[in-house]
Motif scaffolding. Structure first.
Motif, short mmCIF file in Angstrom:
data_model
loop_
_atom_site.label_atom_id
_atom_site.label_comp_id
_atom_site.label_asym_id
_atom_site.label_seq_id
_atom_site.Cartn_x
_atom_site.Cartn_y
_atom_site.Cartn_z
N GLU A 16 -0.10 3.23 6.57
CA GLU A 16 0.31 1.88 5.79
C GLU A 16 -0.81 1.03 5.55
N ILE A 17 -1.69 0.94 6.71
CA ILE A 17 -2.79 0.02 6.15
C ILE A 17 -3.68 0.57 5.01
N ARG A 18 -3.95 1.87 5.21
CA ARG A 18 -4.84 2.49 4.21
C ARG A 18 -4.12 2.64 2.83
N SER A 19 -2.83 2.65 2.61
CA SER A 19 -2.00 2.82 1.44
C SER A 19 -2.31 1.33 1.03
N TRP A 20 -1.95 0.09 1.63
CA TRP A 20 -2.30 -1.15 1.29
C TRP A 20 -3.68 -1.39 0.57
N LEU A 21 -4.71 -0.92 1.39
CA LEU A 21 -5.89 -1.08 0.99
C LEU A 21 -6.48 -0.40 -0.45
N ALA A 22 -5.56 0.73 -0.79
CA ALA A 22 -5.77 1.40 -2.05
C ALA A 22 -4.90 1.08 -3.04
N GLU A 23 -3.92 -0.02 -2.81
CA GLU A 23 -2.83 -0.47 -3.78
C GLU A 23 -3.29 -1.23 -4.75
N THR A 24 -3.01 -0.74 -6.20
CA THR A 24 -3.55 -1.57 -7.15
C THR A 24 -2.36 -1.97 -8.11
N ASP A 25 -1.06 -1.90 -7.76
CA ASP A 25 0.11 -2.25 -8.63
C ASP A 25 0.25 -3.75 -8.26
N PRO A 26 0.03 -4.70 -9.37
CA PRO A 26 0.32 -6.26 -9.06
C PRO A 26 1.53 -6.61 -8.62
N ASP A 27 2.69 -5.91 -8.70
CA ASP A 27 3.95 -6.38 -8.28
C ASP A 27 3.82 -6.09 -6.67
N ARG A 28 3.42 -4.75 -6.31
CA ARG A 28 3.35 -4.60 -4.82
C ARG A 28 2.49 -5.51 -4.33
#
Ligand code: 5AD
Length: 351
Positions: free
Chosen positions: A5-17
């Motif tokens: 989960e941490i890794r996927s947040w670090l890679a997140e680019t979607d402004p809404d997310r």
């Protein structure tokens, strides 16, 4: 939150997310720490350093820098000024240098406690246990020692001269806990060589070490160091990545004090500090070092600051806090995680 989960947040680019992440961190901050923002006055008491850390402008190998150590009276004056400006804590920060005599520091800590009545935080690098114990007995309350990266190979690579096995600073952080310090640490965001896995592990290490104060700031390249060039790939040393890490730090370590760091305020001089406070942060650390020394504490390049007067600086910082609807904390501002640790120790029967 697990490593995936941490890794996927670090890679997140979607402004809404990302808005969801900011909201969640802000909610956790409000529920656990409230709306108060605590101020810590920093005094950079010496820029002498015997280490050669690859990222830092104070490294011994940087012969372009004039070196100083503040006098005892200058330091005391700074602490008394911090008190007069309503700050509850003073942070004495310096490069790592054996010339900074442990007994001299102990005497200063004692005088600050007696004459200014402040909480004292020391940030003087890797020192031996006897020295850390001496300073605790002299009245020091807190110690800041960033582990910079949890990856032992990367740590060794950027810290020449560190011991060949284990991770010196992680061991010292455990000792600081045992000495009953309120313990601060953190890592650099986007240091060259830091992978997404490393950054996720850095966050999990903060949680595992139960650190009470967590300053994670963006790496800023200093041309007078071996890591002077813009880093390639891996975790970017950007403002956005800094907010993600601050928000995740708050979610993982809800009871810790988390500053909007000076490095974040450097990357976005307009509103970096405010956005950090809205995405997990609850501490600001105005720099009270006298102007003649401040310009020599050149860890990384900083834009020229227009405010040099400490009273004006603190007033401006308070204004920035009030502008985002937060309140000014008074007193020591002990972290919730440290208070819980204390309670837990007191509940455990001693023999
Ligand atoms: N960029 C960002 N932060 C840095 N620090 C040192 N050098 C840099 C740099 N180039 C941070 C480290 C250190 C603290 C004093 O400043 O985290 O522990």
């Amino acid at each position: 939150m697990n490593i995936q989960e941490i890794r996927s947040w670090l890679a997140e680019t979607d402004p809404d997310r990302l808005e969801e992440l900011w909201d969640r961190a802000d909610r956790v901050r409000r529920e656990t720490m409230g709306d108060r923002v605590f101020l810590r006055g920093i005094l950079e008491i010496s820029n002498k350093c015997s280490r050669d850390c690859h990222y830092c402008g104070l490294r011994a190998g940087n012969s372009r820098l004039a070196r100083y150590t503040m006098t005892e009276e200058d330091i005391l004056d700074g602490a008394i000024l911090a008190r007069q400006l309503g700050l509850g804590t003073v942070v004495l920060q310096a490069g790592e240098h054996p010339g900074l005599d442990a007994r001299w520091i102990a005497g200063i800590v004692r005088r600050i406690k007696d004459e200014a009545g402040l909480v004292v935080t020391l940030s003087l690098g890797e020192r031996n246990i006897d020295e850390l114990e001496l300073w605790k007995r002299a009245g020091a309350d807190r110690y800041l020692l960033k582990f910079e990266t949890s990856n032992p190979a990367l740590f060794k690579h950027i810290h020449p001269g560190s011991q060949t096995t284990g991770h010196t600073r992680i061991e010292l952080l455990k000792q600081l806990h045992l000495l009953d310090y309120e313990v601060g640490s953190g890592f650099m965001i986007g240091i060259p060589g830091q992978t997404y896995d490393d950054a996720a592990n850095d966050l999990l290490l903060l949680k595992r070490l139960d650190v009470h104060m967590i300053g994670n700031g963006p790496f800023i390249a200093n041309p007078d160091t071996p890591l002077g060039n813009t880093p390639r790939g891996q975790v970017p040393n950007t403002e956005l990545m800094t907010y993600k890490i601050m928000a995740l730090t708050r979610i993982l370590c809800p009871g810790s004090n988390i500053p909007s760091t000076t490095a974040l305020g450097t990357v976005n001089t307009q509103c970096g500090l405010e956005l950090g406070l809205q995405r997990g942060g609850n501490v600001l650390m105005p720099n009270l070092t006298p102007a003649k020394y401040k310009k020599l504490y050149a860890i990384y390049p900083t834009p020229l600051r227009d405010i040099t007067d400490a009273a004006q600086l603190v007033a401006a910082v308070k204004e920035r806090i009030l502008c985002i609807g937060r309140t000014i904390g008074t007193g020591p501002g002990v972290s919730r995680s440290f208070m819980q640790q204390r309670q837990h120790h007191n509940e455990v029967p001693h023999d």
